[in-house]
Design an enzyme around this catalytic site. Structure first.
Site: not given
Ligand code: AMP
Length: 215
Positions: A13, A88, A123, A156, A167
């Site tokens: 996404k 989320r 990734r 990452r 996750r």
């Molecule tokens: P992402 O880059 O979207 O995979 O986000 C990385 C990490 O950031 C996630 O595994 C969560 O720990 C935190 N995170 C990102 N977006 C949110 C959200 N909307 N609510 C809570 N935690 C978030």
């Protein structure tokens, strides 16, 4: 145009989000990127956020909702925005509607769990630009180097196997409720909701998304 992208981490996404943002000239708002930026500030809150992210847990609704509230008020959101990684939780979805942040499209990227793991573990990120590659599905021209700048790509910290599993657990717990909520919003005529097979090749998904956004 205001768009939400739903889907587990690793379903592409973020990559599709970049195409959409460019094509429709709207900012791609990723709460994950915003949180990583907060971490780079190296203050107390950044350190506590870092610990949560590295464990693969979710940051509190209050923190991410505050970030979104400020961000969507910025000038560049005047013609719309694309939310990537927000909401989320169902509370975050309620936050948008309570604050009258209207959404036009919700696109859910769907992929079987085994494939998600393979996608995330392969990734590679160009941290300076946010460009995302995959060793198998979207490889850079030169191994571990960004196509445009030649700078090194990184993995990452939360893309390591243990936190990926956490996750995905978090995702399973929260996603079903979110999808039910948006299917209901669709029935009420409030949004357009589409599910996308994220197993298809990138170019095909891109075309499908473009078709959807014309509807
Ligand atoms: P992402 O880059 O979207 O995979 O986000 C990385 C990490 O950031 C996630 O595994 C969560 O720990 C935190 N995170 C990102 N977006 C949110 C959200 N909307 N609510 C809570 N935690 C978030």
């Amino acid at each position: 145009m205001r768009i939400i992208l739903l889907g587990a981490p690793g379903t592409g996404k973020g990559t599709q989000g970049k195409f959409i943002a460019k094509k429709y000239q709207i900012p791609q708002i990723s709460t994950g990127d915003m949180l990583r930026e907060t971490i780079r500030a190296k203050n107390k809150i950044g350190t506590s956020i870092q610990k949560i992210i590295e464990k693969g847990k979710l940051v509190s609704d209050k923190i991410v909702c505050d970030l979104i509230k400020k961000r969507v008020k910025k000038k560049d959101c005047i013609n719309g925005f694309l939310l990537d990684g927000f909401p989320r939780t169902i509370e975050q979805a309620f936050y948008l509607s309570k604050n009258k942040i209207k959404i036009d499209y919700v696109l859910e990227f769907i992929m079987p769990y085994d494939s998600i793991l393979e996608r995330i573990l392969g990734r590679r990120i160009h941290i300076q630009s946010g460009r995302i590659y995959h060793v198998k599905f979207n490889p850079p021209k030169n191994k571990d180097k960004d196509d445009l700048t030649g700078e090194s790509l990184i993995i990452r910290k939360d893309d390591k196997e243990e936190s990926v599993k956490n996750r995905l657990e978090e995702y399973k717990k929260t996603n079903r409720l979110l999808v039910e909520y948006y299917i209901n919003e669709k029935k009420l005529g409030k949004i357009k909701f589409f599910q996308i097979n994220a197993m298809n090749v990138l170019s095909l998904i891109k075309k499908e998304v473009e078709m959807i956004l014309k509807k």
